[in-house]
Design an enzyme around this catalytic site. Structure first.
Site, short mmCIF file in Angstrom:
data_model
loop_
_atom_site.label_atom_id
_atom_site.label_comp_id
_atom_site.label_asym_id
_atom_site.label_seq_id
_atom_site.Cartn_x
_atom_site.Cartn_y
_atom_site.Cartn_z
N GLY A 25 0.90 -1.16 0.01
CA GLY A 25 -0.15 0.13 0.11
C GLY A 25 0.81 1.22 0.02
O GLY A 25 2.20 1.12 0.12
N SER A 26 0.43 2.42 0.09
CA SER A 26 1.28 3.66 0.08
C SER A 26 2.06 3.58 1.22
O SER A 26 3.27 4.18 0.90
CB SER A 26 0.24 4.85 0.10
OG SER A 26 -0.57 4.80 1.36
N GLU A 28 3.91 1.58 2.17
CA GLU A 28 5.12 0.56 2.06
C GLU A 28 5.90 0.81 0.94
O GLU A 28 7.03 0.38 0.58
CB GLU A 28 4.62 -0.83 1.83
CG GLU A 28 4.03 -1.51 2.90
CD GLU A 28 2.51 -0.95 3.53
OE1 GLU A 28 1.86 -0.61 2.42
OE2 GLU A 28 2.32 -0.84 4.64
N GLU A 47 -3.59 -10.95 2.49
CA GLU A 47 -2.46 -11.12 3.34
C GLU A 47 -2.40 -12.52 3.83
O GLU A 47 -1.35 -12.98 4.52
CB GLU A 47 -2.56 -9.86 4.46
CG GLU A 47 -2.29 -8.45 4.07
CD GLU A 47 -3.32 -8.13 3.14
OE1 GLU A 47 -4.19 -8.62 2.93
OE2 GLU A 47 -3.07 -6.78 2.51
N HIS A 70 0.45 -4.19 4.93
CA HIS A 70 -0.07 -2.82 4.51
C HIS A 70 -0.67 -2.36 5.81
O HIS A 70 -2.05 -2.89 6.20
CB HIS A 70 -0.92 -2.72 3.52
CG HIS A 70 -1.57 -1.06 3.50
ND1 HIS A 70 -0.75 -0.24 3.23
CD2 HIS A 70 -2.91 -0.69 3.61
CE1 HIS A 70 -1.53 0.94 3.11
NE2 HIS A 70 -2.54 0.65 3.29
N HIS A 281 -6.97 -32.04 21.08
CA HIS A 281 -7.92 -31.13 20.11
C HIS A 281 -9.37 -31.57 20.59
O HIS A 281 -9.98 -31.04 21.69
CB HIS A 281 -7.78 -31.65 18.78
CG HIS A 281 -8.67 -30.74 17.82
ND1 HIS A 281 -8.88 -30.81 16.61
CD2 HIS A 281 -9.80 -29.81 18.13
CE1 HIS A 281 -9.70 -30.20 15.93
NE2 HIS A 281 -10.23 -29.40 16.90
N GLY A 401 -4.42 -25.31 12.88
CA GLY A 401 -5.36 -25.74 12.28
C GLY A 401 -6.22 -24.36 11.63
O GLY A 401 -7.43 -24.62 11.21
N1 TZD Z 1 -11.93 -21.14 9.69
C1 TZD Z 1 -10.78 -21.18 9.86
C2 TZD Z 1 -9.91 -20.22 9.34
N2 TZD Z 1 -10.02 -22.31 10.28
C3 TZD Z 1 -10.86 -23.11 10.65
N3 TZD Z 1 -10.24 -24.43 11.11
C4 TZD Z 1 -12.27 -23.41 10.48
C5 TZD Z 1 -12.81 -22.26 10.11
C6 TZD Z 1 -13.17 -24.41 11.27
N4 TZD Z 1 -12.87 -25.82 10.45
C7 TZD Z 1 -12.13 -26.89 10.79
O1 TZD Z 1 -11.43 -26.90 11.88
S1 TZD Z 1 -12.35 -28.09 9.73
C8 TZD Z 1 -13.33 -27.34 8.67
C9 TZD Z 1 -13.52 -26.06 9.07
C10 TZD Z 1 -14.44 -25.00 8.39
C11 TZD Z 1 -13.69 -27.88 7.40
C12 TZD Z 1 -12.73 -27.80 6.22
O2 TZD Z 1 -13.18 -28.59 5.13
P1 TZD Z 1 -12.50 -29.13 3.88
O3 TZD Z 1 -12.02 -30.47 4.52
O4 TZD Z 1 -13.37 -29.36 2.93
O5 TZD Z 1 -11.43 -28.61 3.64
P2 TZD Z 1 -12.73 -31.85 4.93
O6 TZD Z 1 -11.72 -33.05 4.54
O7 TZD Z 1 -13.88 -31.85 4.00
O8 TZD Z 1 -12.89 -31.96 6.35
#
Ligand code: TZD
Ligand code: CA
Length: 528
Positions: A25-26, A28, A47, A70, A281, A401
Site C-alpha cells: 500500500g502507500s 510501504e 495477506e 499494509h 484437540h 488448524g
Molecule cells: N475457519 C478457519 C480459518 N479455520 C478453521 N479451522 C475453521 C474455520 C473450522 N474448520 C475446521 O476446523 S475443519 C473445517 C472447518 C471449516 C472443514 C474444512 O473442510 P475441508 O476438509 O473441505 O477443507 P474436509 O476433509 O471436508 O473436512
C-alpha cells in the site's frame, strides 16, 4: 551517511533474506522503492496468502522469511495465518508500513496508532522504533528474535518517512553481526536421561514437528532402532518427523487425553521429542498417562516444557540433545517392532473416488521425495496410513488448524525446495480461504500440483457435530463450487478427475510438466 533504506537491504542480504512476501500500500512504497535486483518480491493478493506463503517458505528453508504488509488492514488480514506460524515455530519477520511519523497522532488515514498492540499476543515480539535511526537495529533484533529458540513470528511497524533518513555511521555493525544458538544437555543431564532410557523395560517414542524442523529425523530413527521402540507421531501433527514406512512407525497419536493413554498402554517410559505434551484437540477426559508410565519430554521450547501437565522435561536443542544421547544408549535386546501392514485398496462408487483411492494413486505416482502440503481435515488418518514419506521436510499441515494455509504454503515450500515436487492435498472447504494464491502460482510459474478433494462439505465438522451432539448445526455444507473454473480464472490450468484412471492420467501429466496445476477430484466423505 547511508540511508535507513540502504542499510536495511544490506542487513537483509547478509542474513540471507532476499525474498519479500508482501501486499503493498502507500505506506510501504518508500521501502519498496529502488528494490534491489538481487531481491525478489513475491506478491500475494491477500495477506492470509502472503503469510501462508512465507510460513511454508520459512519452514521448508529452515531460515527466516520476510513479510511486508499494509498498515493495520493488512496486518488484520494476516492474523488468522499468524496463528499457524506461532505453533509451527516459523521465524517470520513481519513488517508493516506505518503513516509518516507526524501524521500518526492526528489519526490520518492509514495511521495505526498503537501498531505493536495489534498482532499481540500472536507474535514473540512487537515493536515500532522510536526514531528512524533505530529502524535497522530493530529489524536486526527482529530477525534474531524470530530465529532464536523458540522460533516464531515477530512484528515491526515502520513509518514510511523513515526509509529516506540517515541511519547513522554505526549502523554498519548490524550488517556484520552473527547471532547463533548453543544448547545441548550438560553431562549430568545426559547421564540421567540415558540411565532412565537404558533402564526402561518397554519404552515408546513420540516425535513431533521440532524434530523435522531441525532435520533430526535420522537421529529419531536411530534412537527408535537402538531401543527397539515403537515411534508415534505426536498428536495434531503439522510435520512428518519419522519415515512412515519404517518398522517402528506406528502412526499419529489421537489428539485426546483418553485416546493417547489408551494407545500408549503398557509402556513404562514415554519419551516425547520435539512436540508439546500434548497438543490435544477434541475433549475426551481421562488419565494423562497410562498406569505405571513415566514421561520424559525433550523440547526446544521452554513454554512447552513449563505448561505441560505431567512428566519431566529437558529444554534444549533437539538435534544436539539426540546427537549427544545416542552414544550413551545401550543397544536393546528387545525384538524390533513389526512394520504396520499396508491398508487394503478400497472400492470406489461410480463417478466418485474415496480419499483412500486418491492417496493410493498419489503414493504410487508421486516421486519418492515428494512433499505434501495437506489441508483436508477429514482425511488425516487415511493420508497417514497410505502415503509413504521417507525424507525430512515431506509434510506440512496448518499447525494451529487455521485454514487458508494449504495453497499458499505449498507455494512457499516449492520456492524453498525447487528440486522436489510439492503436492497440495486440499479440501474443498479449505481451498476457499486463500484461493487467490492461485494467481501467485500462475504469475510466478510455481509448479505445485494441487489436488482438491471435493466432497461438498466441511467433512471434519460433520464428524465433530456428532461428537458434540450438534448434528443440526447450519453452515456445514459447501455445494456449488467449481474449482476448475476458479483456477482458470486465476490463470492456473485445471481438470476434473472422477475415476481412478482419470486421476492417474491427470497426475502423470501434472508431474511431467513444470507449471502449477489444479486437479479437482469429487470424493466421498470419510472420518478423520
Ligand atoms: N475457519 C478457519 C480459518 N479455520 C478453521 N479451522 C475453521 C474455520 C473450522 N474448520 C475446521 O476446523 S475443519 C473445517 C472447518 C471449516 C472443514 C474444512 O473442510 P475441508 O476438509 O473441505 O477443507 P474436509 O476433509 O471436508 O473436512
Ligand atoms: Ca470438504
Amino acid at each position: 551517511m547511508p540511508s535507513v533504506h540502504s542499510v536495511t537491504y544490506s542487513l537483509l542480504r547478509r542474513q540471507g533474506i532476499t525474498k519479500v512476501f508482501g501486499n503493498p500500500g502507500s505506506n510501504e512504497l518508500p521501502f519498496l522503492k529502488d528494490f534491489p535486483d538481487d531481491f525478489e518480491y513475491i506478491l500475494g493478493l491477500h495477506e492470509g496468502a502472503v503469510v501462508g506463503m512465507a510460513d511454508g517458505y520459512a519452514q521448508a528453508s529452515g531460515g527466516p522469511a520476510f513479510v511486508n504488509l499494509h498498515a493495520a488492514a493488512g496486518t488484520g488480514n494476516a492474523m488468522g495465518a499468524l496463528t499457524n506460524a506461532v505453533y509451527s515455530h516459523s521465524p517470520l519477520v513481519i513488517t508493516a508500513g506505518q503513516q509518516a511519523r507526524e501524521m500518526i497522532g492526528v489519526e490520518s488515514m492509514l495511521a495505526n496508532v498503537d501498531a505493536p498492540q495489534l498482532p499481540r499476543p500472536l507474535v514473540k515480539w512487537s515493536f515500532e522504533p522510536a526514531c528512524a535511526g533505530d529502524v535497522p537495529r530493530a529489524l536486526s533484533q527482529a530477525i534474531h528474535t524470530a530465529s532464536l529458540a523458540p522460533r516464531g513470528p515477530v512484528y515491526v511497524s515502520i513509518p514510511h518517512d523513515d526509509w529516506a533518513r540517515e541511519a547513522g555511521s554505526e549502523a554498519e555493525h548490524l550488517v556484520e553481526r552473527r547471532v547463533s544458538q548453543a544448547g545441548g544437555p550438560s553431562s549430568a543431564q545426559l547421564d540421567e536421561l540415558a540411565e532412565r532410557l537404558n533402564a526402561a523395560r518397554n519404552p515408546v517414542l513420540v516425535v513431533g514437528p521440532q524434530v523435522d524442523a531441525c532435520r533430526a529425523n535420522p537421529l529419531a530413527v536411530a534412537l527408535a532402532e537402538r531401543l527397539r521402540m515403537p515411534a508415534w507421531i505426536a498428536p495434531s501433527a503439522s510435520r512428518c518427523p519419522f519415515p512412515t514406512r519404517h518398522a517402528c512407525f506406528r502412526g499419529v497419536l489421537p489428539a485426546a487425553i483418553a485416546g493417547i493413554s489408551a494407545r500408549l498402554e503398557g509402556h513404562d517410559l514415554i519419551l516425547v521429542v520435539g512436540a508439546p505434551v500434548f497438543r490435544y484437540h477434541q475433549m475426551a477426559p481421562g488419565r494423562y498417562l497410562p498406569e505405571g508410565a513415566e514421561l520424559i519430554h525433550l523440547t526446544a521450547d521452554a513454554g512447552e516444557a513449563a505448561r505441560a501437565p505431567m512428566g519431566d522435561a529437558l529444554v534444549g536443542d533437539i538435534h544436539a540433545t539426540l546427537e549427544a544421547l545416542l552414544p550413551a544408549l545401550a543397544e536393546s535386546s528387545r525384538a524390533m517392532p513389526e512394520a504396520l501392514p499396508r491398508p487394503e485398496a478400497v472400492e470406489d462408487p461410480d463417478g466418485l473416488l474415496t480419499p483412500q483411492t486418491v492417496f493410493d494413486v498419489l503414493d504410487a505416482l508421486a516421486p519418492e521425495d515428494a512433499i505434501y502440503v495437506k489441508e483436508s481435515t477429514s482425511t488425516v488418518g487415511a493420508f497417514w496410513s497410505r502415503i509413504s514419506m521417507r525424507h525430512p521436510g515431506s509434510y506440512y499441515f496448518p499447525a494451529a488448524g487455521g485454514l487458508g494455509f494449504g495453497i499458499p504454503a505449498a507455494l512457499g515450500v516449492q520456492l524453498a525446495e525447487p528440486q522436489r515436487r510439492v503436492i497440495g492435498v486440499i479440501g474443498d472447504g479449505s481451498a476457499n480461504y486463500t484461493i487467490s494464491a492461485l494467481w501467485t502460482a500462475a504469475q510466478y510459474r510455481i509448479p505445485v500440483v494441487l489436488v482438491i478433494l471435493k466432497n461438498g462439505t466441511y467433512g471434519a465438522l460433520r464428524w465433530f457435530s456428532r461428537l458434540l451432539d450438534a448434528e443440526d448445526a447450519p453452515g456445514i455444507d459447501v455445494p456449488g463450487l467449481d474449482f476448475c473454473a476458479l483456477a482458470q480464472g486465476y490463470g492456473v490450468s485445471a481438470r476434473q478427475a472422477n475415476s481412478r484412471a482419470a486421476l492417474q492420467e491427470a497426475l502423470q501429466e501434472a508431474l511431467a510438466g513444470d507449471q502449477p496445476v489444479v486437479i479437482e477430484v469429487p470424493t466421498t466423505t470419510i472420518e478423520p
